[in-house]
Design a protein around this motif. Structure first.
Motif, PDB file in Angstrom:
ATOM      1  N   THR A 241       1.014  -1.165  -0.135  1.00 60.37           N
ATOM      2  CA  THR A 241       0.094  -0.301   0.022  1.00 60.37           C
ATOM      3  C   THR A 241       0.754   1.256  -0.142  1.00 60.37           C
ATOM      4  OG1 THR A 241      -1.780  -1.137   1.063  1.00 60.37           O
ATOM      5  CG2 THR A 241      -1.779   1.435   1.065  1.00 60.37           C
ATOM      6  N   THR A 242       1.736   1.342   0.761  1.00 68.18           N
ATOM      7  CA  THR A 242       2.467   2.728   1.123  1.00 68.18           C
ATOM      8  C   THR A 242       3.376   2.922  -0.198  1.00 68.18           C
ATOM      9  OG1 THR A 242       2.296   2.557   3.441  1.00 68.18           O
ATOM     10  CG2 THR A 242       4.076   4.015   2.506  1.00 68.18           C
ATOM     11  N   PRO A 243       4.383   1.887  -0.338  1.00 65.82           N
ATOM     12  CA  PRO A 243       5.020   2.203  -1.533  1.00 65.82           C
ATOM     13  C   PRO A 243       4.566   2.465  -2.870  1.00 65.82           C
ATOM     14  CG  PRO A 243       5.522  -0.345  -0.686  1.00 65.82           C
ATOM     15  CD  PRO A 243       4.455   0.505   0.205  1.00 65.82           C
ATOM     16  N   VAL A 244       3.510   1.623  -3.253  1.00 68.98           N
ATOM     17  CA  VAL A 244       2.707   2.037  -4.366  1.00 68.98           C
ATOM     18  C   VAL A 244       2.185   3.212  -4.386  1.00 68.98           C
ATOM     19  CG1 VAL A 244       0.522   0.888  -4.356  1.00 68.98           C
ATOM     20  CG2 VAL A 244       1.454   0.551  -6.277  1.00 68.98           C
ATOM     21  N   LEU A 245       1.618   3.814  -3.359  1.00 69.97           N
ATOM     22  CA  LEU A 245       0.887   4.868  -3.412  1.00 69.97           C
ATOM     23  C   LEU A 245       1.815   6.009  -3.614  1.00 69.97           C
ATOM     24  CD1 LEU A 245      -2.023   4.504  -0.780  1.00 69.97           C
ATOM     25  CD2 LEU A 245      -2.172   4.714  -3.454  1.00 69.97           C
ATOM     26  N   MET A 246       3.002   5.967  -2.625  1.00 68.26           N
ATOM     27  CA  MET A 246       4.064   7.066  -2.592  1.00 68.26           C
ATOM     28  C   MET A 246       4.591   7.072  -3.975  1.00 68.26           C
ATOM     29  SD  MET A 246       4.344   8.468   0.273  1.00 68.26           S
ATOM     30  CE  MET A 246       5.840   9.067   0.593  1.00 68.26           C
ATOM     31  N   SER A 247       4.850   5.990  -4.546  1.00 67.96           N
ATOM     32  CA  SER A 247       5.513   5.902  -6.011  1.00 67.96           C
ATOM     33  C   SER A 247       4.609   6.824  -6.957  1.00 67.96           C
ATOM     34  CB  SER A 247       5.900   4.623  -6.311  1.00 67.96           C
ATOM     35  OG  SER A 247       5.722   4.308  -7.767  1.00 67.96           O
ATOM     36  N   ILE A 248       3.175   6.274  -7.172  1.00 65.89           N
ATOM     37  CA  ILE A 248       2.371   6.784  -8.028  1.00 65.89           C
ATOM     38  C   ILE A 248       2.292   8.474  -7.761  1.00 65.89           C
ATOM     39  CG2 ILE A 248      -0.181   7.191  -8.455  1.00 65.89           C
ATOM     40  CD1 ILE A 248      -0.437   4.277  -7.864  1.00 65.89           C
ATOM     41  N   LEU A 249       2.245   8.957  -6.464  1.00 68.14           N
ATOM     42  CA  LEU A 249       2.112  10.386  -6.182  1.00 68.14           C
ATOM     43  C   LEU A 249       3.414  11.245  -6.585  1.00 68.14           C
ATOM     44  CD1 LEU A 249       0.350  10.090  -2.671  1.00 68.14           C
ATOM     45  CD2 LEU A 249      -0.791  10.545  -4.890  1.00 68.14           C
ATOM     46  N   GLU A 250       4.605  10.481  -6.153  1.00 72.07           N
ATOM     47  CA  GLU A 250       5.759  11.145  -6.341  1.00 72.07           C
ATOM     48  C   GLU A 250       6.609  11.055  -7.806  1.00 72.07           C
ATOM     49  OE1 GLU A 250       8.239  12.029  -2.630  1.00 72.07           O
ATOM     50  OE2 GLU A 250       8.177   9.890  -2.494  1.00 72.07           O
ATOM     51  N   ASN A 251       6.092  10.254  -8.318  1.00 76.22           N
ATOM     52  CA  ASN A 251       6.636  10.037  -9.878  1.00 76.22           C
ATOM     53  C   ASN A 251       5.705  10.781 -10.867  1.00 76.22           C
ATOM     54  OD1 ASN A 251       8.793   8.775  -9.022  1.00 76.22           O
ATOM     55  ND2 ASN A 251       7.747   6.724  -8.990  1.00 76.22           N
ATOM     56  N   ARG A 252       4.899  11.467 -10.440  1.00 72.21           N
ATOM     57  CA  ARG A 252       4.134  12.382 -11.268  1.00 72.21           C
ATOM     58  C   ARG A 252       3.116  11.513 -12.274  1.00 72.21           C
ATOM     59  NH1 ARG A 252       6.193  18.004 -11.983  1.00 72.21           N
ATOM     60  NH2 ARG A 252       7.734  18.176 -10.635  1.00 72.21           N
ATOM     61  N   VAL A 253       2.687  10.516 -11.779  1.00 71.88           N
ATOM     62  CA  VAL A 253       1.612   9.646 -12.767  1.00 71.88           C
ATOM     63  C   VAL A 253       0.500  10.739 -13.058  1.00 71.88           C
ATOM     64  CG1 VAL A 253       0.339   7.672 -12.846  1.00 71.88           C
ATOM     65  CG2 VAL A 253       2.511   7.638 -11.871  1.00 71.88           C
TER      66      VAL A 253
ATOM     67  N   GLY B 236       1.699  14.974  15.139  1.00 70.53           N
ATOM     68  CA  GLY B 236       1.649  14.697  16.363  1.00 70.53           C
ATOM     69  C   GLY B 236       1.363  13.262  17.007  1.00 70.53           C
ATOM     70  N   GLY B 237       0.462  12.726  16.178  1.00 69.60           N
ATOM     71  CA  GLY B 237      -0.134  11.194  16.363  1.00 69.60           C
ATOM     72  C   GLY B 237       1.078  10.312  15.820  1.00 69.60           C
ATOM     73  N   LYS B 238       0.640   8.988  16.554  1.00 65.64           N
ATOM     74  CA  LYS B 238       1.659   7.835  15.809  1.00 65.64           C
ATOM     75  C   LYS B 238       1.323   7.519  14.513  1.00 65.64           C
ATOM     76  CE  LYS B 238      -1.346   3.975  17.399  1.00 65.64           C
ATOM     77  NZ  LYS B 238      -2.337   4.192  16.318  1.00 65.64           N
ATOM     78  N   ASP B 239       0.098   7.833  14.085  1.00 61.05           N
ATOM     79  CA  ASP B 239      -0.219   7.460  12.444  1.00 61.05           C
ATOM     80  C   ASP B 239       0.362   8.425  11.535  1.00 61.05           C
ATOM     81  OD1 ASP B 239      -1.670   5.223  13.290  1.00 61.05           O
ATOM     82  OD2 ASP B 239      -3.539   6.369  13.591  1.00 61.05           O
ATOM     83  N   TYR B 240       0.847   9.613  12.223  1.00 61.66           N
ATOM     84  CA  TYR B 240       1.539  10.754  11.245  1.00 61.66           C
ATOM     85  C   TYR B 240       2.735  10.167  10.419  1.00 61.66           C
ATOM     86  CZ  TYR B 240       2.312  15.615   9.842  1.00 61.66           C
ATOM     87  OH  TYR B 240       2.636  16.807   9.354  1.00 61.66           O
ATOM     88  N   GLY B 241       2.957  10.516   9.260  1.00 62.45           N
ATOM     89  CA  GLY B 241       4.225  10.091   8.746  1.00 62.45           C
ATOM     90  C   GLY B 241       4.313  10.633   7.337  1.00 62.45           C
ATOM     91  N   ALA B 242       5.304   9.983   6.613  1.00 61.41           N
ATOM     92  CA  ALA B 242       5.764  10.538   5.211  1.00 61.41           C
ATOM     93  C   ALA B 242       4.193  10.306   4.357  1.00 61.41           C
ATOM     94  CB  ALA B 242       6.758   9.679   4.594  1.00 61.41           C
ATOM     95  N   LEU B 243       3.593   9.260   4.635  1.00 61.49           N
ATOM     96  CA  LEU B 243       2.490   8.832   3.809  1.00 61.49           C
ATOM     97  C   LEU B 243       1.273   9.958   3.958  1.00 61.49           C
ATOM     98  CD1 LEU B 243       1.005   7.006   1.853  1.00 61.49           C
ATOM     99  CD2 LEU B 243       0.163   5.753   3.640  1.00 61.49           C
ATOM    100  N   SER B 244       1.004  10.424   5.306  1.00 58.86           N
ATOM    101  CA  SER B 244       0.106  11.449   5.347  1.00 58.86           C
ATOM    102  C   SER B 244       0.224  12.552   4.795  1.00 58.86           C
ATOM    103  CB  SER B 244      -0.049  11.722   7.088  1.00 58.86           C
ATOM    104  OG  SER B 244       0.404  10.497   7.914  1.00 58.86           O
ATOM    105  N   LEU B 245       1.723  13.072   4.876  1.00 59.13           N
ATOM    106  CA  LEU B 245       2.145  14.421   4.172  1.00 59.13           C
ATOM    107  C   LEU B 245       1.980  14.242   2.686  1.00 59.13           C
ATOM    108  CD1 LEU B 245       4.781  15.071   6.841  1.00 59.13           C
ATOM    109  CD2 LEU B 245       3.270  16.767   6.133  1.00 59.13           C
TER     110      LEU B 245
END
Ligand code: SAM
Length: 294
Positions: free
Chosen positions: A131-143, A165-174
């Motif tokens: 889930t995370t690598p595929v979504l990050m790659s789609i978003l960051e590679n300007r698909v 602040g929360g434990k769920d917050y991370g690079a994917l959230s941003l």
């Protein structure tokens, strides 16, 4: 036509082909017609659309997509599923099944070749482990993308929408916040899948933003800063950035830049997207100044 999206028909296809589930590929097939219809409705597919489906399985969702879209490209990693898909999708001439790992697929190149670079829609019941690598790659590679309507683990949907602040917050959230406007479509209990996963799932639609919500001089650099902050969550932002080695600056210089904006002991996990953008822009200005002075 008889859709596969119910337990009896899915079981019949699996038995006919002697298929064995592979846990390592996150294979949980969706066997609830109601949810399948909800996903396709939420994706707002029209006969103009090229749809990319990630992980078609035996084609439960693909059948619905073929009914609504102009063309469906379905990328499936498991070679055992390819002959099954040839059988279950034989009624459709607008589907192109490819046996490939989506993480090794040049999706932007595929959109260029198959859709003349015009934005596509992505629809998927995503295998949880990518889930995370595929979504990050789609978003960051300007698909070029109109929207991605995806089923993910409920925890992943929570991470996508988490704030600082929360434990769920991370690079994917941003990344989700920078590139998309997310909308929850529905929650899906384990009973809608075969085999049943241990956790609940969520269907979420990510609508591509026309304009990002913050102005940043160097987007790639901002995401390098973000990743460095979350790779070492327990460390201060200064230590995280220094250890990641993304800037040719001393620790003291990094501390001076960070300290000019935030308390010196600040952790990256407390910063908002706006604050990461501001920080990245200050680093850009500083690096440009250093370059000019050389
Ligand atoms: N779409 C089907 C459905 O809803 O019933 C199957 C969904 S199942 C959760 C995930 C599918 O993704 C499986 O068919 C699995 O083999 C496939 N898959 C797993 N990893 C993949 C990868 N890296 N690239 C492409 N497909 C993958």
């Amino acid at each position: 036509m008889a859709y596969l999206g119910n337990p009896t028909r899915t079981m019949a296809v699996l038995e006919k082909h002697g298929f064995r589930f592979q846990k390592k590929f996150g294979q949980n097939f969706l066997v609830d017609a109601n949810i399948l219809e909800k996903i396709v409705d939420a994706a707002k597919i029209t006969k103009d659309d090229l749809v990319l489906e990630i992980g078609p399985g035996i084609g439960n969702l693909t059948q619905y997509l073929c009914e609504s879209a102009r063309k469906v490209i379905a990328v499936e990693i498991d070679p055992h599923l390819i002959p099954i898909l040839a059988d279950t999708l034989s009624a459709y001439d607008n589907v192109d099944v490819r046996q490939q790992d989506i993480l090794k697929t040049d999706i932007a190149g595929l959109v260029e070749k198959e859709n003349g670079g015009k934005p596509i829609k992505i629809v998927a019941n995503l295998p949880y482990y990518i889930t995370t690598p595929v979504l990050m790659s789609i978003l960051e590679n300007r698909v070029p993308l109109l929207s991605a309507t995806v089923m993910v683990q409920k925890e992943a949907a929570d991470r996508m929408q988490a704030g600082p602040g929360g434990k769920d917050y991370g690079a994917l959230s941003l990344a989700i916040r920078y590139y998309t406007r997310p909308e929850i479509i529905c929650e899906v209990p384990p009973s809608c899948f075969l085999p049943r996963p241990k956790v609940s799932s969520t269907v979420i639609r990510l609508n591509r933003c026309e304009e990002p919500p913050v102005e940043v001089l160097n987007k790639e650099q901002m995401f390098r800063i973000i990743r460095a902050s979350f790779n070492q969550r327990r460390k201060t932002l200064v230590n995280g950035l220094h250890n990641a080695g993304i800037f040719s600056l001393s620790k003291e210089e990094i501390a001076e830049i960070v300290g000019g904006l935030y308390p010196p002991s600040v952790r990256g996990e407390t910063l908002s997207l706006e604050e990461f953008a501001e920080l990245s822009n200050v680093f850009s200005a500083r690096l440009a100044k250093t370059k000019r002075e050389k």
